[in-house]
Motif scaffolding. Structure first.
Motif, PDB file in Angstrom:
ATOM      1  N   ASN A 215     -17.665   1.283  14.862  1.00 58.46           N
ATOM      2  CA  ASN A 215     -18.406   1.469  13.609  1.00 58.46           C
ATOM      3  C   ASN A 215     -18.097   2.810  12.940  1.00 58.46           C
ATOM      4  O   ASN A 215     -18.707   3.170  11.938  1.00 58.46           O
ATOM      5  N   ILE A 216     -17.130   3.546  13.515  1.00 60.66           N
ATOM      6  CA  ILE A 216     -16.495   4.667  12.821  1.00 60.66           C
ATOM      7  C   ILE A 216     -14.991   4.488  13.015  1.00 60.66           C
ATOM      8  O   ILE A 216     -14.532   4.279  14.147  1.00 60.66           O
ATOM      9  N   VAL A 217     -14.225   4.549  11.914  1.00 61.95           N
ATOM     10  CA  VAL A 217     -12.765   4.540  12.014  1.00 61.95           C
ATOM     11  C   VAL A 217     -12.231   5.788  11.326  1.00 61.95           C
ATOM     12  O   VAL A 217     -12.810   6.282  10.356  1.00 61.95           O
ATOM     13  N   ARG A 218     -11.108   6.301  11.840  1.00 62.00           N
ATOM     14  CA  ARG A 218     -10.536   7.557  11.365  1.00 62.00           C
ATOM     15  C   ARG A 218      -9.166   7.267  10.744  1.00 62.00           C
ATOM     16  O   ARG A 218      -8.195   7.043  11.453  1.00 62.00           O
ATOM     17  N   VAL A 219      -9.114   7.261   9.425  1.00 64.02           N
ATOM     18  CA  VAL A 219      -7.907   6.786   8.726  1.00 64.02           C
ATOM     19  C   VAL A 219      -7.339   7.886   7.830  1.00 64.02           C
ATOM     20  O   VAL A 219      -8.052   8.419   6.969  1.00 64.02           O
ATOM     21  N   GLY A 220      -6.077   8.227   8.046  1.00 57.38           N
ATOM     22  CA  GLY A 220      -5.422   9.255   7.235  1.00 57.38           C
ATOM     23  C   GLY A 220      -4.274   8.714   6.422  1.00 57.38           C
ATOM     24  O   GLY A 220      -4.316   8.660   5.193  1.00 57.38           O
ATOM     25  N   THR A 221      -3.223   8.265   7.096  1.00 61.28           N
ATOM     26  CA  THR A 221      -1.982   7.846   6.423  1.00 61.28           C
ATOM     27  C   THR A 221      -2.215   6.722   5.422  1.00 61.28           C
ATOM     28  O   THR A 221      -1.632   6.726   4.336  1.00 61.28           O
ATOM     29  N   ALA A 222      -3.061   5.758   5.755  1.00 54.39           N
ATOM     30  CA  ALA A 222      -3.303   4.627   4.857  1.00 54.39           C
ATOM     31  C   ALA A 222      -4.020   5.049   3.570  1.00 54.39           C
ATOM     32  O   ALA A 222      -4.009   4.329   2.575  1.00 54.39           O
ATOM     33  N   ILE A 223      -4.638   6.238   3.594  1.00 56.74           N
ATOM     34  CA  ILE A 223      -5.323   6.764   2.400  1.00 56.74           C
ATOM     35  C   ILE A 223      -4.440   7.738   1.639  1.00 56.74           C
ATOM     36  O   ILE A 223      -4.257   7.613   0.430  1.00 56.74           O
ATOM     37  N   PHE A 224      -3.867   8.706   2.354  1.00 59.57           N
ATOM     38  CA  PHE A 224      -3.154   9.812   1.703  1.00 59.57           C
ATOM     39  C   PHE A 224      -1.640   9.678   1.738  1.00 59.57           C
ATOM     40  O   PHE A 224      -0.934  10.485   1.123  1.00 59.57           O
ATOM     41  N   GLY A 225      -1.133   8.690   2.480  1.00 59.28           N
ATOM     42  CA  GLY A 225       0.313   8.608   2.681  1.00 59.28           C
ATOM     43  C   GLY A 225       0.713   9.493   3.846  1.00 59.28           C
ATOM     44  O   GLY A 225      -0.115  10.178   4.433  1.00 59.28           O
ATOM     45  N   PRO A 226       2.026   9.499   4.177  1.00 58.48           N
ATOM     46  CA  PRO A 226       2.491  10.312   5.311  1.00 58.48           C
ATOM     47  C   PRO A 226       2.175  11.790   5.106  1.00 58.48           C
ATOM     48  O   PRO A 226       2.202  12.292   3.989  1.00 58.48           O
ATOM     49  N   ARG A 227       1.868  12.483   6.216  1.00 56.82           N
ATOM     50  CA  ARG A 227       1.563  13.910   6.143  1.00 56.82           C
ATOM     51  C   ARG A 227       2.798  14.711   5.765  1.00 56.82           C
ATOM     52  O   ARG A 227       3.907  14.385   6.197  1.00 56.82           O
ATOM     53  N   GLN A 228       2.598  15.745   4.969  1.00 54.63           N
ATOM     54  CA  GLN A 228       3.678  16.677   4.631  1.00 54.63           C
ATOM     55  C   GLN A 228       3.610  17.853   5.583  1.00 54.63           C
ATOM     56  O   GLN A 228       2.643  18.603   5.592  1.00 54.63           O
ATOM     57  N   TYR A 229       4.632  18.027   6.411  1.00 51.61           N
ATOM     58  CA  TYR A 229       4.623  19.132   7.379  1.00 51.61           C
ATOM     59  C   TYR A 229       5.423  20.317   6.845  1.00 51.61           C
ATOM     60  O   TYR A 229       6.338  20.163   6.052  1.00 51.61           O
TER      61      TYR A 229
END
Length: 229
Positions: A215-229
């Motif tokens: 009931n908690i999911v942690r989503v980054g790439t699907a929202i912001f796209g690939p991370r810029q390092y």
């Protein structure tokens, strides 16, 4: 693009919630993982309805918090070192990654100084991956009871990071095991705990995690796209 991505993820969350194999009825919280993303990108996500932000590192979170403040609920999803507990309790509404009594006591001590009751989750290392933090299942009950005795901590549930595998069906039984463990923990007798959250699932596997009870999911790439390092 961020707005459209959030809308797509929320649609997938709704569809996955309808396919739940478990009896979990709690609405899913979408935590937008903002590691290595800018404040302007985060503001765009907030404008699109994001209410929960997940950060991995204290320093990066601190810089962003100074600009964004309490406009969102802050979740710490990365490992916390004891010497960073002071900063963590000032920023985060929910610390998801507690995995030892040592770190729990450090958080409790710092929370007491500012008269805050800090919500936490305990991170479980279900399959004993050497590369991951988390308490082993056999050590979990004792840790939960020790944490429950700390008056400035409030235990809210469990967190799990699944192995990164190609065939996602391989992680389904793990998510299912975590859900069963979560339900067992809910039946334990606590003084202060309020076991409500099971945080599991990231961009590549959050749909299966929800189907199995997250009931908690942690989503980054699907929202912001690939991370810029």
């Amino acid at each position: 693009m961020i707005r459209e991505n959030i809308a797509a993820v929320e649609t997938f969350i709704k569809e996955a919630s309808e396919k739940r194999q478990s009896d979990m009825t709690e609405k899913v919280k979408l935590v937008a993982v903002t590691k290595n993303h800018t404040v302007s990108e985060i503001r765009e996500a907030i404008d699109a309805g994001t209410a929960f932000i997940g950060e991995n590192r204290i320093q990066e979170a601190s810089e962003k918090y100074q600009q964004l403040g309490n406009t969102v609920e802050w979740h710490l999803i990365g490992h916390l070192q004891t010497n960073k507990a002071k900063q963590a309790v000032k920023i985060f509404d929910l610390i998801e990654s507690v995995d030892s009594i040592k770190i729990a006591e450090a958080i409790n001590k710092e929370a007491a100084k500012i008269d805050k009751v800090q919500d936490i989750l305990v991170q479980v290392n279900l399959v004993k991956e050497q590369s991951k933090n988390g308490v082993y299942m056999e050590d979990l009950p004792a840790l939960l009871l020790d944490i429950d005795s700390l008056e400035k901590l409030r235990l809210r549930g469990l967190m799990f990071i699944a192995p990164n595998v190609e065939n996602l069906e391989e992680v389904r039984p793990m998510f299912n095991s975590m859900y069963k463990l979560f339900r067992k923990v809910q039946k334990m007798e606590f003084l202060n705990a309020d076991i409500k959250y099971l945080s599991m699932g990231m961009t590549h596997d959050y749909k299966i995690a929800i189907e199995e009870g997250a009931n908690i999911v942690r989503v980054g790439t699907a929202i912001f796209g690939p991370r810029q390092y």
